[in-house]
Motif scaffolding. Structure first.
Motif, PDB file in Angstrom:
ATOM      1  N   MET A 154      19.602   6.786  13.602  1.00 20.94           N
ATOM      2  CA  MET A 154      20.022   6.548  12.233  1.00 20.94           C
ATOM      3  C   MET A 154      20.377   7.891  11.591  1.00 20.94           C
ATOM      4  O   MET A 154      19.651   8.861  11.721  1.00 20.94           O
ATOM      5  N   ALA A 155      21.475   7.929  10.895  1.00 21.23           N
ATOM      6  CA  ALA A 155      21.974   9.170  10.312  1.00 21.23           C
ATOM      7  C   ALA A 155      21.221   9.543   9.043  1.00 21.23           C
ATOM      8  O   ALA A 155      20.779   8.675   8.284  1.00 21.23           O
ATOM      9  N   LEU A 156      21.099  10.842   8.847  1.00 20.11           N
ATOM     10  CA  LEU A 156      20.506  11.328   7.618  1.00 20.11           C
ATOM     11  C   LEU A 156      21.483  11.142   6.472  1.00 20.11           C
ATOM     12  O   LEU A 156      22.689  11.106   6.658  1.00 20.11           O
ATOM     13  N   SER A 157      20.936  11.035   5.277  1.00 14.74           N
ATOM     14  CA  SER A 157      21.734  10.799   4.089  1.00 14.74           C
ATOM     15  C   SER A 157      21.439  11.886   3.068  1.00 14.74           C
ATOM     16  O   SER A 157      20.273  12.138   2.761  1.00 14.74           O
ATOM     17  N   LYS A 158      22.474  12.529   2.510  1.00 15.85           N
ATOM     18  CA  LYS A 158      22.251  13.638   1.586  1.00 15.85           C
ATOM     19  C   LYS A 158      21.708  13.190   0.238  1.00 15.85           C
ATOM     20  O   LYS A 158      21.308  14.020  -0.565  1.00 15.85           O
ATOM     21  N   ASP A 159      21.675  11.883  -0.031  1.00 19.14           N
ATOM     22  CA  ASP A 159      21.184  11.402  -1.324  1.00 19.14           C
ATOM     23  C   ASP A 159      19.912  10.563  -1.215  1.00 19.14           C
ATOM     24  O   ASP A 159      19.545   9.878  -2.168  1.00 19.14           O
ATOM     25  N   ARG A 160      19.229  10.613  -0.088  1.00 19.78           N
ATOM     26  CA  ARG A 160      18.013   9.821   0.107  1.00 19.78           C
ATOM     27  C   ARG A 160      16.895  10.680   0.695  1.00 19.78           C
ATOM     28  O   ARG A 160      16.669  10.694   1.898  1.00 19.78           O
ATOM     29  N   ILE A 161      16.194  11.389  -0.175  1.00 23.23           N
ATOM     30  CA  ILE A 161      15.159  12.312   0.292  1.00 23.23           C
ATOM     31  C   ILE A 161      13.983  11.568   0.940  1.00 23.23           C
ATOM     32  O   ILE A 161      13.429  12.017   1.930  1.00 23.23           O
ATOM     33  N   GLY A 162      13.620  10.412   0.408  1.00 24.85           N
ATOM     34  CA  GLY A 162      12.523   9.636   0.985  1.00 24.85           C
ATOM     35  C   GLY A 162      12.863   9.104   2.358  1.00 24.85           C
ATOM     36  O   GLY A 162      12.066   9.199   3.295  1.00 24.85           O
ATOM     37  N   LYS A 163      14.050   8.543   2.489  1.00 24.60           N
ATOM     38  CA  LYS A 163      14.505   8.033   3.785  1.00 24.60           C
ATOM     39  C   LYS A 163      14.522   9.163   4.813  1.00 24.60           C
ATOM     40  O   LYS A 163      14.059   8.989   5.946  1.00 24.60           O
ATOM     41  N   ASN A 164      15.026  10.316   4.409  1.00 20.49           N
ATOM     42  CA  ASN A 164      15.083  11.452   5.329  1.00 20.49           C
ATOM     43  C   ASN A 164      13.693  11.927   5.731  1.00 20.49           C
ATOM     44  O   ASN A 164      13.474  12.320   6.875  1.00 20.49           O
ATOM     45  N   ALA A 165      12.755  11.901   4.796  1.00 24.22           N
ATOM     46  CA  ALA A 165      11.381  12.307   5.111  1.00 24.22           C
ATOM     47  C   ALA A 165      10.750  11.349   6.121  1.00 24.22           C
ATOM     48  O   ALA A 165      10.055  11.770   7.043  1.00 24.22           O
ATOM     49  N   ILE A 166      11.010  10.063   5.961  1.00 25.55           N
ATOM     50  CA  ILE A 166      10.470   9.077   6.903  1.00 25.55           C
ATOM     51  C   ILE A 166      11.146   9.208   8.267  1.00 25.55           C
ATOM     52  O   ILE A 166      10.477   9.162   9.300  1.00 25.55           O
ATOM     53  N   LEU A 167      12.471   9.388   8.283  1.00 22.72           N
ATOM     54  CA  LEU A 167      13.182   9.550   9.556  1.00 22.72           C
ATOM     55  C   LEU A 167      12.699  10.796  10.302  1.00 22.72           C
ATOM     56  O   LEU A 167      12.519  10.759  11.522  1.00 22.72           O
ATOM     57  N   LEU A 168      12.499  11.885   9.568  1.00 21.09           N
ATOM     58  CA  LEU A 168      11.979  13.108  10.191  1.00 21.09           C
ATOM     59  C   LEU A 168      10.604  12.852  10.796  1.00 21.09           C
ATOM     60  O   LEU A 168      10.326  13.243  11.927  1.00 21.09           O
ATOM     61  N   LEU A 169       9.770  12.176  10.058  1.00 18.93           N
ATOM     62  CA  LEU A 169       8.407  11.883  10.514  1.00 18.93           C
ATOM     63  C   LEU A 169       8.392  11.013  11.769  1.00 18.93           C
ATOM     64  O   LEU A 169       7.623  11.261  12.693  1.00 18.93           O
ATOM     65  N   LEU A 170       9.235   9.993  11.799  1.00 18.07           N
ATOM     66  CA  LEU A 170       9.210   9.021  12.895  1.00 18.07           C
ATOM     67  C   LEU A 170      10.140   9.372  14.049  1.00 18.07           C
ATOM     68  O   LEU A 170      10.149   8.680  15.069  1.00 18.07           O
ATOM     69  N   SER A 171      10.895  10.452  13.910  1.00 19.66           N
ATOM     70  CA  SER A 171      11.880  10.841  14.918  1.00 19.66           C
ATOM     71  C   SER A 171      11.219  11.253  16.229  1.00 19.66           C
ATOM     72  O   SER A 171      10.229  11.974  16.246  1.00 19.66           O
ATOM     73  N   ASP A 172      11.813  10.790  17.321  1.00 24.70           N
ATOM     74  CA  ASP A 172      11.359  11.235  18.641  1.00 24.70           C
ATOM     75  C   ASP A 172      11.878  12.637  18.944  1.00 24.70           C
ATOM     76  O   ASP A 172      11.308  13.354  19.747  1.00 24.70           O
ATOM     77  N   ASP A 173      12.982  13.022  18.297  1.00 20.39           N
ATOM     78  CA  ASP A 173      13.575  14.350  18.479  1.00 20.39           C
ATOM     79  C   ASP A 173      13.727  14.998  17.109  1.00 20.39           C
ATOM     80  O   ASP A 173      14.802  14.973  16.517  1.00 20.39           O
ATOM     81  N   SER A 174      12.640  15.575  16.598  1.00 20.43           N
ATOM     82  CA  SER A 174      12.682  16.134  15.251  1.00 20.43           C
ATOM     83  C   SER A 174      13.591  17.358  15.164  1.00 20.43           C
ATOM     84  O   SER A 174      14.107  17.667  14.098  1.00 20.43           O
ATOM     85  N   SER A 175      13.842  18.042  16.262  1.00 19.52           N
ATOM     86  CA  SER A 175      14.708  19.225  16.210  1.00 19.52           C
ATOM     87  C   SER A 175      16.128  18.850  15.783  1.00 19.52           C
ATOM     88  O   SER A 175      16.776  19.589  15.055  1.00 19.52           O
ATOM     89  N   GLU A 176      16.600  17.689  16.212  1.00 15.89           N
ATOM     90  CA  GLU A 176      17.922  17.209  15.809  1.00 15.89           C
ATOM     91  C   GLU A 176      17.949  16.938  14.300  1.00 15.89           C
ATOM     92  O   GLU A 176      18.888  17.324  13.611  1.00 15.89           O
ATOM     93  N   HIS A 177      16.919  16.297  13.791  1.00 16.33           N
ATOM     94  CA  HIS A 177      16.841  16.013  12.353  1.00 16.33           C
ATOM     95  C   HIS A 177      16.696  17.305  11.551  1.00 16.33           C
ATOM     96  O   HIS A 177      17.297  17.442  10.483  1.00 16.33           O
TER      97      HIS A 177
END
Length: 146
Positions: free
Chosen positions: A1-24
């Motif tokens: 799932m792509a990061l969004s420049k206007d959704r800080i909460g979504k990005n924080a959750i995606l970073l947390l749950l990411s299997d490859d956090s280096s990409e995020h």
């Protein structure tokens, strides 16, 4: 799932749950956002708060000499803990323990730069009785302006 420049909460959750956090993390840097991740486990809510605050300070997410930055982070942590604990921020005093991963994200999710930075704290892990196998998954998110 792509990061969004206007959704800080979504990005924080995606970073947390990411299997490859280096990409995020690389994508967040392109947005000029600061972030860090970590883990904490405790029966004491103050230890959870302290672990997240320490990581945010050590990784340059907040300036510890500017009160409003620490204050904003504190409120984002407490809001995320409210989600984890279902509105009762109590752990050891009611015989509950947590094992959590966390992500802290700071950036401006608005087109207008004058809106300033916001901070998001996401938590994911387990909560339950302090007996192995007596826990369940939980997730929480807190967002505050700086």
């Amino acid at each position: 799932m792509a990061l969004s420049k206007d959704r800080i909460g979504k990005n924080a959750i995606l970073l947390l749950l990411s299997d490859d956090s280096s990409e995020h993390l690389a994508m967040l840097e392109q947005l000029n956002w600061k972030s860090c991740t970590g883990k904490v486990g405790s029966m004491d809510e103050h230890k959870v708060v302290a672990a997240i605050e320490t990581a945010a300070k050590k990784n340059g997410i907040i300036n510890p000499d500017v009160y409003r930055e620490s204050h904003a982070l504190y409120h984002a942590i407490i809001e995320a803990l409210n989600g984890i604990t279902r509105g009762q921020v109590q752990l050891g005093s009611v015989l509950r323990t947590v094992g959590l991963s966390f992500a802290v994200l700071r950036g401006n999710p608005y087109e207008n730069e004058q809106e300033g930075d916001w901070i998001a704290v996401s938590l994911y892990g387990t909560i339950g009785a302090p007996v192995k196998g007596f826990e369940h998954e939980t997730i929480g998110l807190g967002i505050n302006h700086i």
